[in-house]
Motif scaffolding. Sequence first.
Motif, PDB file in Angstrom:
ATOM      1  N   ARG A  61      -2.040   6.370   9.277  1.00 23.39           N
ATOM      2  CA  ARG A  61      -1.315   7.807   8.844  1.00 23.39           C
ATOM      3  C   ARG A  61      -0.305   7.846  10.073  1.00 23.39           C
ATOM      4  O   ARG A  61       0.691   8.574   9.744  1.00 23.39           O
ATOM      5  CB  ARG A  61      -2.112   8.927   8.714  1.00 23.39           C
ATOM      6  N   ARG A  62      -0.413   7.224  11.222  1.00 21.71           N
ATOM      7  CA  ARG A  62       0.508   7.453  12.459  1.00 21.71           C
ATOM      8  C   ARG A  62       1.199   6.217  12.340  1.00 21.71           C
ATOM      9  O   ARG A  62       2.281   6.180  13.266  1.00 21.71           O
ATOM     10  CB  ARG A  62      -0.461   7.321  13.732  1.00 21.71           C
ATOM     11  N   GLY A  63       1.320   5.691  11.330  1.00 22.92           N
ATOM     12  CA  GLY A  63       2.571   4.407  11.161  1.00 22.92           C
ATOM     13  C   GLY A  63       2.179   3.302  11.328  1.00 22.92           C
ATOM     14  O   GLY A  63       3.265   2.416  11.633  1.00 22.92           O
ATOM     15  N   HIS A  64       1.070   2.951  11.932  1.00 24.64           N
ATOM     16  CA  HIS A  64       0.727   1.692  12.253  1.00 24.64           C
ATOM     17  C   HIS A  64       0.575   0.748  11.309  1.00 24.64           C
ATOM     18  O   HIS A  64      -0.215   1.193  10.309  1.00 24.64           O
ATOM     19  CB  HIS A  64      -0.665   1.760  13.325  1.00 24.64           C
ATOM     20  N   LEU A  65       0.189  -0.519  11.342  1.00 21.35           N
ATOM     21  CA  LEU A  65      -0.167  -1.336  10.411  1.00 21.35           C
ATOM     22  C   LEU A  65      -1.577  -1.933  10.722  1.00 21.35           C
ATOM     23  O   LEU A  65      -1.962  -2.587  11.770  1.00 21.35           O
ATOM     24  CB  LEU A  65       0.679  -2.670  10.147  1.00 21.35           C
ATOM     25  N   VAL A  66      -2.515  -1.707   9.695  1.00 22.68           N
ATOM     26  CA  VAL A  66      -3.888  -2.240  10.191  1.00 22.68           C
ATOM     27  C   VAL A  66      -4.340  -2.823   9.028  1.00 22.68           C
ATOM     28  O   VAL A  66      -4.622  -2.802   7.871  1.00 22.68           O
ATOM     29  CB  VAL A  66      -4.759  -0.705  10.389  1.00 22.68           C
ATOM     30  N   ASP A  67      -5.343  -4.074   9.612  1.00 20.65           N
ATOM     31  CA  ASP A  67      -6.326  -4.831   8.676  1.00 20.65           C
ATOM     32  C   ASP A  67      -7.409  -4.892   9.324  1.00 20.65           C
ATOM     33  O   ASP A  67      -7.621  -5.043  10.586  1.00 20.65           O
ATOM     34  CB  ASP A  67      -5.495  -6.095   8.499  1.00 20.65           C
ATOM     35  N   VAL A  68      -8.409  -4.529   8.464  1.00 22.37           N
ATOM     36  CA  VAL A  68      -9.752  -4.782   9.002  1.00 22.37           C
ATOM     37  C   VAL A  68     -10.532  -5.877   8.312  1.00 22.37           C
ATOM     38  O   VAL A  68     -10.542  -6.296   7.308  1.00 22.37           O
ATOM     39  CB  VAL A  68     -10.722  -3.331   8.368  1.00 22.37           C
TER      40      VAL A  68
END
Length: 360
Positions: A36-43
């Motif tokens: 939501r803050r604009g970062h790209l995240v993969d778990v």
Amino acid sequence: MTDHPLRIAMISYYLPSGSKIGVGYQVHALANALVRRGHLVDVFSDCPPVDGALYGHRHVSLEGSLRTFRFATALRRLDFSDYDVIHAHGDDYWMWRKRVPVHVRTLHGSCFEEALRIRGAKERLRMVLLGLSEVLASTVADTTVVVSPSTRRWTPWVRRVIPNGVERARFARPDVLREVAPTVLFVGTWKGRKRGRELAEAFATTVRPYVPDAQLWMVTQDAPDNVPEGVHVLGRLTDKQLVEVYSRAWVFCLPSSYEGFGIPYAEAMAAGLPVLSTPNVGARFVTNNGQAGMLRPIDQIGPALRRILTDAGLRYRMGVAASRRSGDFDLDAVVSSYEKLYRSAPSARQTGKTGSACRS
């Protein structure tokens, strides 16, 4: 400080889609908030994707026994060079070679502490081995974080504390009325260190005889078919259903023998719910040593519950203190603390990579 989006590889064996372990729920919430803050995240996880997740999912497929140890080995073989940050919530102890600009590890408790309390020689050995892996991981990462000060007992060189976070606005539901009947809420397991069975027994023998209309709602999946009168097994609830039962209950009780933090305590407090617990490590921290809750030994849980249920003034004071304390565990502040860590290395501040991380 630059504010370019970061590409974050988050590591967690657990996710809510495949496990009721609290770490998985915290990873899910943290990853969503970062997106939501604009970062790209993969778990990266052994669990399947979570419905509605905003982040990417990389399934690390495993077979056989000792799956958490196999998970750690599988991670070592993966290429993380597309990412700016690795944020591991477990199982990164073989990843000692520098793979990304910033490597953060969060210790959500201590397996050594669990080894002191768990039953069975095989399980105790497994916990000791996992505890050794936590010590190794704390030296592999650039920065290691603990979720409560007492967790440092086994890793005293770790100085930074960032608590787990909850979305306070989601749990604060003034529009939902409390249940008419006196109601206790439990979230955990019937067996093991959560001590659901012991709570049900205390409720049946010490609470119901004096408060005949009292109810114990148990959000658990391993309770037996036959439970004491007044005990209601709710099974596994959706996030929306869980928020509702927090809002309707009169008091929350989780008498664990050990919690590294205890996310349900913070969730209950965000809902303005009085919290009763045994004085485990996590409960002491979350309740500020009992100033924002009540801590009692396991053999005094029943009388304490009876007192809280029959004293409206006490419930009100405890609820106000709980709600105030929950501000220290607001997810937004937790995310900001991690963002500061992610950007702490010069290479992270300078690279500013753009583009899409690997998605699935």
